[in-house]
Design a protein around this motif. Structure first.
Motif, short mmCIF file in Angstrom:
data_model
loop_
_atom_site.label_atom_id
_atom_site.label_comp_id
_atom_site.label_asym_id
_atom_site.label_seq_id
_atom_site.Cartn_x
_atom_site.Cartn_y
_atom_site.Cartn_z
N LEU A 263 -21.38 -13.66 43.23
CA LEU A 263 -20.12 -13.65 43.96
C LEU A 263 -20.29 -12.91 45.27
O LEU A 263 -20.88 -11.82 45.31
N THR A 264 -19.77 -13.49 46.34
CA THR A 264 -19.75 -12.83 47.64
C THR A 264 -18.30 -12.68 48.06
O THR A 264 -17.56 -13.67 48.15
N LEU A 265 -17.88 -11.45 48.30
CA LEU A 265 -16.53 -11.20 48.79
C LEU A 265 -16.58 -11.22 50.31
O LEU A 265 -17.46 -10.60 50.92
N ILE A 266 -15.66 -11.93 50.93
CA ILE A 266 -15.61 -11.99 52.39
C ILE A 266 -14.24 -11.50 52.83
O ILE A 266 -13.21 -11.99 52.36
N VAL A 267 -14.24 -10.48 53.70
CA VAL A 267 -12.99 -9.78 54.00
C VAL A 267 -13.07 -9.16 55.39
O VAL A 267 -14.14 -8.77 55.85
N ARG B 187 -22.11 -9.56 44.05
CA ARG B 187 -23.40 -9.14 44.61
C ARG B 187 -23.27 -8.53 46.00
O ARG B 187 -23.99 -7.60 46.34
N ARG B 188 -22.36 -9.08 46.82
CA ARG B 188 -22.30 -8.62 48.20
C ARG B 188 -20.88 -8.72 48.75
O ARG B 188 -20.03 -9.43 48.21
N VAL B 189 -20.68 -8.02 49.87
CA VAL B 189 -19.44 -8.10 50.63
C VAL B 189 -19.80 -8.43 52.07
O VAL B 189 -20.59 -7.71 52.69
N GLU C 68 -24.47 -4.91 50.18
CA GLU C 68 -24.92 -5.44 48.90
C GLU C 68 -24.91 -4.36 47.83
O GLU C 68 -25.19 -3.18 48.11
N LYS C 69 -24.59 -4.80 46.63
CA LYS C 69 -24.62 -3.89 45.48
C LYS C 69 -26.07 -3.61 45.14
O LYS C 69 -26.90 -4.52 45.10
#
Length: 462
Positions: A253-257, A387-389, A452-453
């Protein structure tokens, strides 16, 4: 099958939080197997005293080991960002909040009790760490406590009753603590599992659920080693098995914000800033562009997951977001899982983020992006698949009433367990050329970043 799990835990016990976070998502499944789960708030200091045990941090080698193991345990249950409070000793005698939990358990629905326990755990173990032994802090936490939909759990009168009712729960905390010791407890979490035959067994710690479920006769998947994706010299059947295992690996999952320096993301249901057209085009390209390994696959597509309010905020002429699979998480979604054959020109509605992930995996999408709102972001941050933002750092401060529930600093530091990647790494992952030092548009400065986590707070590439 059937049986019962009695879990004795204290909010001042880190591994109690891990066990709680492991059990709660499985309550419905356990109930379906006829297993009832009961959570018992107990005082770990009392258990240590009655059993003659010593806290782990008084043993230097154990304390050193736990500093790393605790991070691994938290990551496993989707609770990254936890840390031990610096003033732990002043916070650890949790008699007052435990009595409050007993009062809530006795007088409110089970869901309210569980939600409050999660909130207390989170407030205790997440920076800046709330000292729940102080009445004003405990009162504030109860007054602000909300459920998954954002609704307050308690009215002002409820909070007053809970605080006043703690005195009547003194014996309850004492009795439950003694019961745990009578069952053999020397720490927390202490778990007593009783199977359908009436046979009881004790388990200590947050990593004994495979043994617990085996004792209860519940089917489960234990740790299994998967074959590598390419097995030279193996049979076709072996290779097929390996490829199938690889194909079914969990999605990332990639969060985009876009967020301000204090992680503000919204005001009155919309973005506080306007006119960032280049930033919006960046969002569209990044969420649409396929990774190189999927670019030549017929029908490959990325997915964007959003809450119902975020979907409603998109002008009708722009939705669904084109060339992407649009998945909307809404409580009004039908209970039946949608068909994977639905065209991407139609939005998919599901009832939970977990169901959205299952659908995306069944559809074999290339990349999965979470695009809001705040509750969906918060739920996603608890998932191990995250996994990442991809963060658009808005350099100016705007008035906000909605925030992203993860602090990512302006430099290379953020919440423990997250690391900012370089501009080159951002460009390689997104396929975008990013201006060094950021951009300015409509009088607003901003910078594209990738976080990234990392495993156990260390660089996952090392």
């Amino acid at each position: 099958m059937g049986g019962r799990i009695d879990c004795y835990l204290d909010i001042a016990s880190f591994y109690s939080y891990v066990a709680f976070a492991d059990l709660v998502p499985n309550l419905d499944k356990l109930q379906a197997h006829g297993v009832h789960v009961e959570f018992h708030p107990v005082l770990i200091a009392g258990i240590n005293n009655l059993s003659g045990n010593k806290p782990p941090w008084v043993i230097k080698a154990k304390a050193k080991y736990l500093s790393g193991d605790s991070k691994r345990a938290a990551e496993r249950v989707g609770r990254s960002g936890l840390a031990f409070p610096r003033d732990f000793m002043s916070m650890a005698l949790t008699t007052s909040p435990l009595r409050a939990l007993h009062y809530i358990k006795a007088n409110y629905p089970r869901a309210t009790f569980l939600a409050t326990m999660e909130i207390m755990f989170k407030k205790f173990w997440t920076p800046p760490h709330v000292n729940l032994t102080q009445d004003d802090k405990l009162t504030a936490v109860l007054a602000e406590a909300v459920d998954g939909s954002g609704k307050l759990l308690f009215t002002a009168d409820d909070v007053s009753r809970i605080m006043a009712g703690r005195e009547g729960m003194k014996d309850a905390v004492k009795a439950e603590t003694q019961k745990a010791v009578d069952l053999g407890a020397f720490g927390a979490p202490w778990i007593w599992a009783t199977n359908a035959k009436g046979e009881g067994a004790s388990f200590f710690g947050s990593d004994r659920f495979n043994h617990i479920y085996a004792h209860l006769g519940i089917p489960f998947h234990d740790v299994t080693i998967l074959p590598p994706s390419k097995l030279e010299g193996k049979s076709t059947a072996d290779k097929s098995t390996s490829e199938a295992a690889t194909a079914m690996q969990p999605l990332e999952l990639t969060l985009i914000v876009a967020a301000t320096r204090n992680m503000g993301i919204g005001l009155n249901g919309s973005m506080p800033w306007t006119g960032l057209r280049r930033e919006m085009r960046y969002f569209a390209r990044v969420t649409t562009r396929l990774p190189p390994q999927a670019a030549q696959t017929p029908g490959a597509v990325n997915a964007v997951i959003m809450g119902r309010k975020t979907w409603d905020s998109i002008p009708p002429k722009f939705r669904p977001l084109k060339n992407r699979l649009n998945i909307i998480v809404t409580r009004s979604a039908p209970t039946a899982a949608p068909s994977p054959s639905i065209s991407i020109t139609e939005p998919i509605r599901v009832s939970s983020l977990e169901q959205a992930l299952k659908y995306a995996q069944a559809r074999a999408v290339a990349r999965v992006f979470v695009m809001g709102g705040a509750q969906i972001y918060e739920a996603a941050l608890r998932l191990p698949e995250t996994r990442r933002v991809l963060l658009t750092r808005i350099e100016q401060e705007f008035e906000c009433d909605t925030f992203f529930n993860l602090h990512l600093g302006g430099g290379d530091t953020g919440t423990e367990g997250w690391t900012r990647r370089s501009r080159q790494e951002l460009e390689e992952w997104t396929g975008e050329q990013v201006a060094e030092g950021g951009e300015e548009e409509a009088g607003t400065k901003y910078e594209f970043q990738m976080w990234e986590k990392t495993a156990d707070g260390e660089d996952s590439r090392s």
